[in-house]
Design a protein around this motif. Structure first.
Motif, PDB file in Angstrom:
ATOM      1  N   ARG A 150     -51.189 -11.323  74.243  1.00  0.00           N
ATOM      2  CA  ARG A 150     -51.251  -9.906  74.620  1.00  0.00           C
ATOM      3  C   ARG A 150     -50.577  -9.043  73.560  1.00  0.00           C
ATOM      4  O   ARG A 150     -51.139  -8.053  73.097  1.00  0.00           O
ATOM      5  CB  ARG A 150     -50.557  -9.687  75.969  1.00  0.00           C
ATOM      6  N   ASP A 151     -49.377  -9.447  73.151  1.00  0.00           N
ATOM      7  CA  ASP A 151     -48.642  -8.680  72.146  1.00  0.00           C
ATOM      8  C   ASP A 151     -49.362  -8.670  70.800  1.00  0.00           C
ATOM      9  O   ASP A 151     -49.357  -7.658  70.100  1.00  0.00           O
ATOM     10  CB  ASP A 151     -47.227  -9.219  71.990  1.00  0.00           C
ATOM     11  N   ALA A 152     -50.000  -9.786  70.449  1.00  0.00           N
ATOM     12  CA  ALA A 152     -50.757  -9.826  69.200  1.00  0.00           C
ATOM     13  C   ALA A 152     -51.919  -8.827  69.256  1.00  0.00           C
ATOM     14  O   ALA A 152     -52.188  -8.135  68.272  1.00  0.00           O
ATOM     15  CB  ALA A 152     -51.265 -11.241  68.928  1.00  0.00           C
ATOM     16  N   PHE A 153     -52.579  -8.718  70.398  1.00  0.00           N
ATOM     17  CA  PHE A 153     -53.628  -7.706  70.549  1.00  0.00           C
ATOM     18  C   PHE A 153     -53.049  -6.299  70.440  1.00  0.00           C
ATOM     19  O   PHE A 153     -53.723  -5.376  69.998  1.00  0.00           O
ATOM     20  CB  PHE A 153     -54.370  -7.863  71.881  1.00  0.00           C
ATOM     21  N   ASP A 154     -51.792  -6.143  70.834  1.00  0.00           N
ATOM     22  CA  ASP A 154     -51.136  -4.828  70.763  1.00  0.00           C
ATOM     23  C   ASP A 154     -50.551  -4.547  69.379  1.00  0.00           C
ATOM     24  O   ASP A 154     -49.874  -3.539  69.186  1.00  0.00           O
ATOM     25  CB  ASP A 154     -50.035  -4.727  71.819  1.00  0.00           C
ATOM     26  N   GLY A 155     -50.776  -5.443  68.416  1.00  0.00           N
ATOM     27  CA  GLY A 155     -50.369  -5.184  67.041  1.00  0.00           C
ATOM     28  C   GLY A 155     -49.053  -5.801  66.615  1.00  0.00           C
ATOM     29  O   GLY A 155     -48.605  -5.586  65.488  1.00  0.00           O
ATOM     30  N   ILE A 156     -48.409  -6.553  67.475  1.00  0.00           N
ATOM     31  CA  ILE A 156     -47.166  -7.216  67.087  1.00  0.00           C
ATOM     32  C   ILE A 156     -47.522  -8.403  66.197  1.00  0.00           C
ATOM     33  O   ILE A 156     -48.442  -9.160  66.490  1.00  0.00           O
ATOM     34  CB  ILE A 156     -46.355  -7.628  68.330  1.00  0.00           C
ATOM     35  N   ARG A 157     -46.761  -8.567  65.104  1.00  0.00           N
ATOM     36  CA  ARG A 157     -47.099  -9.592  64.115  1.00  0.00           C
ATOM     37  C   ARG A 157     -45.914 -10.449  63.682  1.00  0.00           C
ATOM     38  O   ARG A 157     -46.103 -11.544  63.189  1.00  0.00           O
ATOM     39  CB  ARG A 157     -47.731  -8.940  62.886  1.00  0.00           C
ATOM     40  N   ARG A 158     -44.693  -9.951  63.830  1.00  0.00           N
ATOM     41  CA  ARG A 158     -43.523 -10.683  63.333  1.00  0.00           C
ATOM     42  C   ARG A 158     -42.778 -11.390  64.469  1.00  0.00           C
ATOM     43  O   ARG A 158     -42.709 -10.904  65.593  1.00  0.00           O
ATOM     44  CB  ARG A 158     -42.560  -9.723  62.647  1.00  0.00           C
ATOM     45  N   PHE A 159     -42.156 -12.517  64.099  1.00  0.00           N
ATOM     46  CA  PHE A 159     -41.367 -13.306  65.034  1.00  0.00           C
ATOM     47  C   PHE A 159     -40.360 -12.417  65.763  1.00  0.00           C
ATOM     48  O   PHE A 159     -40.265 -12.450  66.987  1.00  0.00           O
ATOM     49  CB  PHE A 159     -40.658 -14.438  64.284  1.00  0.00           C
ATOM     50  N   SER A 160     -39.611 -11.630  65.011  1.00  0.00           N
ATOM     51  CA  SER A 160     -38.562 -10.799  65.609  1.00  0.00           C
ATOM     52  C   SER A 160     -39.138  -9.767  66.578  1.00  0.00           C
ATOM     53  O   SER A 160     -38.512  -9.442  67.589  1.00  0.00           O
ATOM     54  CB  SER A 160     -37.744 -10.103  64.521  1.00  0.00           C
ATOM     55  N   GLN A 161     -40.333  -9.260  66.275  1.00  0.00           N
ATOM     56  CA  GLN A 161     -40.971  -8.300  67.182  1.00  0.00           C
ATOM     57  C   GLN A 161     -41.381  -8.975  68.486  1.00  0.00           C
ATOM     58  O   GLN A 161     -41.187  -8.414  69.563  1.00  0.00           O
ATOM     59  CB  GLN A 161     -42.207  -7.677  66.518  1.00  0.00           C
TER      60      GLN A 161
ATOM     61  N   THR B  66     -56.763 -14.944  64.931  1.00  0.00           N
ATOM     62  CA  THR B  66     -57.935 -15.434  64.213  1.00  0.00           C
ATOM     63  C   THR B  66     -59.181 -14.993  64.983  1.00  0.00           C
ATOM     64  O   THR B  66     -59.080 -14.377  66.055  1.00  0.00           O
ATOM     65  CB  THR B  66     -57.911 -16.972  64.155  1.00  0.00           C
ATOM     66  N   ASP B  67     -60.352 -15.324  64.482  1.00  0.00           N
ATOM     67  CA  ASP B  67     -61.573 -15.038  65.234  1.00  0.00           C
ATOM     68  C   ASP B  67     -61.536 -15.731  66.597  1.00  0.00           C
ATOM     69  O   ASP B  67     -61.946 -15.156  67.608  1.00  0.00           O
ATOM     70  CB  ASP B  67     -62.815 -15.483  64.460  1.00  0.00           C
ATOM     71  N   LYS B  68     -61.022 -16.943  66.625  1.00  0.00           N
ATOM     72  CA  LYS B  68     -60.877 -17.684  67.882  1.00  0.00           C
ATOM     73  C   LYS B  68     -59.927 -16.943  68.818  1.00  0.00           C
ATOM     74  O   LYS B  68     -60.168 -16.852  70.026  1.00  0.00           O
ATOM     75  CB  LYS B  68     -60.353 -19.092  67.572  1.00  0.00           C
ATOM     76  N   GLY B  69     -58.850 -16.395  68.290  1.00  0.00           N
ATOM     77  CA  GLY B  69     -57.918 -15.613  69.090  1.00  0.00           C
ATOM     78  C   GLY B  69     -58.539 -14.319  69.579  1.00  0.00           C
ATOM     79  O   GLY B  69     -58.359 -13.919  70.735  1.00  0.00           O
ATOM     80  N   LEU B  70     -59.284 -13.640  68.713  1.00  0.00           N
ATOM     81  CA  LEU B  70     -59.951 -12.398  69.111  1.00  0.00           C
ATOM     82  C   LEU B  70     -60.958 -12.639  70.224  1.00  0.00           C
ATOM     83  O   LEU B  70     -61.207 -11.753  71.047  1.00  0.00           O
ATOM     84  CB  LEU B  70     -60.630 -11.750  67.902  1.00  0.00           C
ATOM     85  N   ASP B  71     -61.517 -13.849  70.283  1.00  0.00           N
ATOM     86  CA  ASP B  71     -62.448 -14.191  71.364  1.00  0.00           C
ATOM     87  C   ASP B  71     -61.775 -14.229  72.734  1.00  0.00           C
ATOM     88  O   ASP B  71     -62.453 -14.319  73.756  1.00  0.00           O
ATOM     89  CB  ASP B  71     -63.122 -15.537  71.094  1.00  0.00           C
ATOM     90  N   LEU B  72     -60.452 -14.152  72.766  1.00  0.00           N
ATOM     91  CA  LEU B  72     -59.727 -14.120  74.042  1.00  0.00           C
ATOM     92  C   LEU B  72     -59.661 -12.708  74.637  1.00  0.00           C
ATOM     93  O   LEU B  72     -59.106 -12.513  75.715  1.00  0.00           O
ATOM     94  CB  LEU B  72     -58.306 -14.668  73.854  1.00  0.00           C
ATOM     95  N   PHE B  73     -60.229 -11.720  73.963  1.00  0.00           N
ATOM     96  CA  PHE B  73     -60.150 -10.335  74.440  1.00  0.00           C
ATOM     97  C   PHE B  73     -60.703 -10.176  75.851  1.00  0.00           C
ATOM     98  O   PHE B  73     -60.090  -9.521  76.695  1.00  0.00           O
ATOM     99  CB  PHE B  73     -60.864  -9.385  73.480  1.00  0.00           C
ATOM    100  N   ASP B  74     -61.860 -10.786  76.141  1.00  0.00           N
ATOM    101  CA  ASP B  74     -62.429 -10.662  77.485  1.00  0.00           C
ATOM    102  C   ASP B  74     -61.495 -11.258  78.541  1.00  0.00           C
ATOM    103  O   ASP B  74     -61.322 -10.689  79.619  1.00  0.00           O
ATOM    104  CB  ASP B  74     -63.792 -11.339  77.576  1.00  0.00           C
TER     105      ASP B  74
END
Length: 147
Positions: free
Chosen positions: A29-40, A82-90
């Protein structure tokens, strides 16, 4: 989670084996919201470092996240869907819709998924049959390989 593989013909069992714990879903969920770093991730989730390390490693091993160089050119590593991760959007949108329907009291404030350009709320996701009808649980069945 981890490297285990469910010996099942059920796609749900296989998916849950890969992403079916609270922390993994919240990281996605956070990755979809733009979080990218471990600390974030750690700050946003309030998760212990050892648990976050394990979940991130498992999601990378599963091909859902990739590790990239810091987009700002620093020494940090970043995690990206990744593309595989983006496929989790639905799936994530379905969980969001279910949560809105069943996890909030009427009138209780909640986060809303909106169009990034217009700011308008995203309409409810629905599934349709090949003929254009609404997919309903009572009108579906699972066909197993042995059927």
């Amino acid at each position: 989670m981890g490297a285990k593989q469910v010996d099942s013909v059920c796609p749900i069992a296989r998916a849950v084996d890969i992403i079916g714990d609270k922390w993994s879903l919240l990281i996605i969920r956070d990755a979809f919201d733009g979080i990218r770093r471990f600390s974030q991730f750690q700050r946003n989730l309030g998760i212990a470092k050892n648990i976050l390390t394990t979940r991130l490693r498992d999601l990378v091993d599963a091909g859902i996240l990739s590790i990239e160089a810091d987009s700002a050119g620093g020494a940090y590593r970043e995690y990206a869907l990744t593309d595989k991760g983006l496929d989790l959007f639905d799936l994530m949108t379905s969980l969001r819709q279910w949560g809105l329907d069943h996890a909030f009291a009427p009138g209780e404030p909640h986060a809303t998924l909106v169009d990034a350009t217009t700011g308008e709320p995203i309409p409810r996701m629905t599934y349709t049959t090949p003929g254009g009808g609404v997919v309903e649980p009572a009108r579906t069945r699972v066909r197993r390989p042995t059927d």
